[in-house]
Design a protein around this motif. Sequence first.
Motif, PDB file in Angstrom:
ATOM      1  N   ALA A  11       0.782  -1.241  -0.115  1.00 55.21           N
ATOM      2  CA  ALA A  11       0.077   0.109  -0.019  1.00 55.21           C
ATOM      3  C   ALA A  11       1.015   1.213   0.020  1.00 55.21           C
ATOM      4  O   ALA A  11       0.605   2.379  -0.680  1.00 55.21           O
ATOM      5  N   ALA A  12       2.255   1.326   0.708  1.00 59.38           N
ATOM      6  CA  ALA A  12       2.834   2.361   0.983  1.00 59.38           C
ATOM      7  C   ALA A  12       3.598   2.536  -0.795  1.00 59.38           C
ATOM      8  O   ALA A  12       3.578   3.900  -1.196  1.00 59.38           O
ATOM      9  N   TYR A  13       3.761   1.638  -1.377  1.00 64.27           N
ATOM     10  CA  TYR A  13       4.400   1.660  -2.481  1.00 64.27           C
ATOM     11  C   TYR A  13       3.425   2.210  -3.644  1.00 64.27           C
ATOM     12  O   TYR A  13       3.617   3.121  -4.576  1.00 64.27           O
ATOM     13  N   ALA A  14       2.016   1.802  -3.625  1.00 64.20           N
ATOM     14  CA  ALA A  14       1.181   2.203  -4.501  1.00 64.20           C
ATOM     15  C   ALA A  14       1.050   3.817  -4.062  1.00 64.20           C
ATOM     16  O   ALA A  14       0.744   4.624  -5.090  1.00 64.20           O
ATOM     17  N   GLU A  15       0.867   4.266  -2.923  1.00 61.67           N
ATOM     18  CA  GLU A  15       0.547   5.275  -2.593  1.00 61.67           C
ATOM     19  C   GLU A  15       1.707   6.501  -3.122  1.00 61.67           C
ATOM     20  O   GLU A  15       1.476   7.483  -3.573  1.00 61.67           O
ATOM     21  N   ALA A  16       2.868   5.736  -2.840  1.00 60.87           N
ATOM     22  CA  ALA A  16       4.221   6.706  -3.482  1.00 60.87           C
ATOM     23  C   ALA A  16       4.201   6.846  -4.948  1.00 60.87           C
ATOM     24  O   ALA A  16       4.369   7.854  -5.639  1.00 60.87           O
ATOM     25  N   ARG A  17       3.805   6.008  -5.655  1.00 59.67           N
ATOM     26  CA  ARG A  17       3.558   5.961  -7.061  1.00 59.67           C
ATOM     27  C   ARG A  17       2.501   6.854  -7.329  1.00 59.67           C
ATOM     28  O   ARG A  17       2.438   7.916  -8.175  1.00 59.67           O
ATOM     29  N   GLU A  18       1.123   6.864  -6.918  1.00 61.74           N
ATOM     30  CA  GLU A  18       0.192   7.759  -6.938  1.00 61.74           C
ATOM     31  C   GLU A  18       0.837   9.052  -6.869  1.00 61.74           C
ATOM     32  O   GLU A  18      -0.037  10.156  -7.650  1.00 61.74           O
ATOM     33  N   LEU A  19       1.490   9.582  -5.837  1.00 59.15           N
ATOM     34  CA  LEU A  19       1.691  10.804  -5.509  1.00 59.15           C
ATOM     35  C   LEU A  19       2.828  11.356  -6.353  1.00 59.15           C
ATOM     36  O   LEU A  19       3.365  12.434  -6.277  1.00 59.15           O
ATOM     37  N   GLY A  20       3.330  10.428  -7.356  1.00 56.92           N
ATOM     38  CA  GLY A  20       4.630  10.877  -8.248  1.00 56.92           C
ATOM     39  C   GLY A  20       5.791  10.890  -7.698  1.00 56.92           C
ATOM     40  O   GLY A  20       6.717  11.361  -8.285  1.00 56.92           O
ATOM     41  N   TYR A  21       6.133  10.315  -6.388  1.00 55.22           N
ATOM     42  CA  TYR A  21       7.451  10.238  -5.907  1.00 55.22           C
ATOM     43  C   TYR A  21       8.474   9.532  -6.722  1.00 55.22           C
ATOM     44  O   TYR A  21       7.939   8.326  -7.436  1.00 55.22           O
ATOM     45  N   GLU A  22       9.702   9.752  -6.860  1.00 55.87           N
ATOM     46  CA  GLU A  22      10.508   9.039  -7.635  1.00 55.87           C
ATOM     47  C   GLU A  22      10.985   7.581  -6.757  1.00 55.87           C
ATOM     48  O   GLU A  22      11.533   7.718  -5.654  1.00 55.87           O
ATOM     49  N   ILE A  23      10.862   6.387  -7.341  1.00 57.24           N
ATOM     50  CA  ILE A  23      11.000   5.112  -7.010  1.00 57.24           C
ATOM     51  C   ILE A  23      12.663   5.130  -7.469  1.00 57.24           C
ATOM     52  O   ILE A  23      12.667   4.682  -8.513  1.00 57.24           O
ATOM     53  N   VAL A  24      13.450   4.758  -6.398  1.00 57.07           N
ATOM     54  CA  VAL A  24      14.761   4.545  -6.640  1.00 57.07           C
ATOM     55  C   VAL A  24      15.033   3.233  -6.931  1.00 57.07           C
ATOM     56  O   VAL A  24      16.116   2.816  -7.792  1.00 57.07           O
ATOM     57  N   HIS A  25      14.237   2.114  -6.169  1.00 54.82           N
ATOM     58  CA  HIS A  25      14.452   0.693  -6.423  1.00 54.82           C
ATOM     59  C   HIS A  25      13.135   0.285  -6.031  1.00 54.82           C
ATOM     60  O   HIS A  25      12.326   0.464  -5.129  1.00 54.82           O
ATOM     61  N   PRO A  26      12.553  -0.653  -7.121  1.00 56.91           N
ATOM     62  CA  PRO A  26      11.149  -1.019  -7.058  1.00 56.91           C
ATOM     63  C   PRO A  26      10.975  -1.985  -5.831  1.00 56.91           C
ATOM     64  O   PRO A  26      11.829  -2.422  -5.409  1.00 56.91           O
ATOM     65  N   LEU A  27       9.773  -2.082  -5.818  1.00 59.53           N
ATOM     66  CA  LEU A  27       9.160  -3.029  -4.770  1.00 59.53           C
ATOM     67  C   LEU A  27       9.795  -4.496  -5.020  1.00 59.53           C
ATOM     68  O   LEU A  27       9.520  -5.059  -6.216  1.00 59.53           O
ATOM     69  N   THR A  28      10.477  -5.107  -4.021  1.00 57.20           N
ATOM     70  CA  THR A  28      11.143  -6.330  -4.273  1.00 57.20           C
ATOM     71  C   THR A  28      11.064  -7.095  -2.910  1.00 57.20           C
ATOM     72  O   THR A  28      11.121  -6.639  -1.799  1.00 57.20           O
ATOM     73  N   THR A  29      10.936  -8.308  -2.900  1.00 60.12           N
ATOM     74  CA  THR A  29      11.046  -9.373  -1.821  1.00 60.12           C
ATOM     75  C   THR A  29      12.436  -9.928  -1.875  1.00 60.12           C
ATOM     76  O   THR A  29      12.740 -10.579  -2.829  1.00 60.12           O
ATOM     77  N   GLU A  30      13.087  -9.617  -0.893  1.00 60.56           N
ATOM     78  CA  GLU A  30      14.763  -9.867  -0.776  1.00 60.56           C
ATOM     79  C   GLU A  30      14.671 -11.167  -0.345  1.00 60.56           C
ATOM     80  O   GLU A  30      13.788 -11.922   0.178  1.00 60.56           O
ATOM     81  N   GLU A  31      15.732 -11.963  -0.784  1.00 58.04           N
ATOM     82  CA  GLU A  31      16.077 -13.547  -0.447  1.00 58.04           C
ATOM     83  C   GLU A  31      16.050 -13.587   1.148  1.00 58.04           C
ATOM     84  O   GLU A  31      15.918 -14.922   1.535  1.00 58.04           O
TER      85      GLU A  31
END
Length: 53
Positions: A11-31
Amino acid sequence: MISVHAEDVDAAYAEARELGYEIVHPLTTEEWGVRRFFVRAPDGNVINVVQHR
Protein backbone atom coordinates in the motif's frame (compact mmCIF):
# COMPACT_ATOMS: atom_id res chain seq x y z
CA MET A 1 19.45 6.98 3.70
CA ILE A 2 17.00 6.00 6.42
CA SER A 3 14.73 3.01 6.83
CA VAL A 4 11.11 3.07 7.94
CA HIS A 5 8.90 0.12 8.76
CA ALA A 6 5.53 -0.18 7.01
CA GLU A 7 2.68 -2.38 8.15
CA ASP A 8 1.63 -2.73 4.49
CA VAL A 9 4.55 -2.02 2.16
CA ASP A 10 2.45 -2.76 -0.92
CA ALA A 11 0.00 0.00 0.00
CA ALA A 12 2.89 2.38 0.78
CA TYR A 13 4.40 1.63 -2.64
CA ALA A 14 1.08 2.25 -4.40
CA GLU A 15 0.64 5.56 -2.55
CA ALA A 16 4.19 6.71 -3.39
CA ARG A 17 3.56 5.99 -7.07
CA GLU A 18 0.18 7.73 -7.03
CA LEU A 19 1.81 10.81 -5.50
CA GLY A 20 4.45 10.80 -8.21
CA TYR A 21 7.48 10.22 -5.97
CA GLU A 22 10.65 8.93 -7.61
CA ILE A 23 11.02 5.20 -6.97
CA VAL A 24 14.77 4.56 -6.73
CA HIS A 25 14.47 0.77 -6.29
CA PRO A 26 11.23 -1.07 -7.16
CA LEU A 27 9.18 -3.09 -4.71
CA THR A 28 11.14 -6.30 -4.16
CA THR A 29 11.03 -9.31 -1.87
CA GLU A 30 14.62 -9.91 -0.86
CA GLU A 31 15.94 -13.44 -0.40
CA TRP A 32 16.48 -12.79 3.33
CA GLY A 33 12.76 -12.19 3.81
CA VAL A 34 12.11 -8.46 3.76
CA ARG A 35 9.87 -6.74 1.23
CA ARG A 36 10.99 -3.20 0.43
CA PHE A 37 11.39 -0.33 -1.97
CA PHE A 38 13.47 2.85 -2.00
CA VAL A 39 11.85 6.22 -2.65
CA ARG A 40 13.38 9.68 -2.96
CA ALA A 41 11.87 12.21 -0.54
CA PRO A 42 11.19 15.76 -1.77
CA ASP A 43 14.35 16.94 0.05
CA GLY A 44 16.47 14.47 -1.94
CA ASN A 45 17.03 11.87 0.76
CA VAL A 46 16.44 8.22 -0.10
CA ILE A 47 14.08 6.28 2.18
CA ASN A 48 14.08 2.49 2.46
CA VAL A 49 10.46 1.52 3.13
CA VAL A 50 10.45 -2.03 4.48
CA GLN A 51 8.13 -4.70 5.81
CA HIS A 52 9.56 -7.71 7.63
CA ARG A 53 7.92 -11.04 6.80
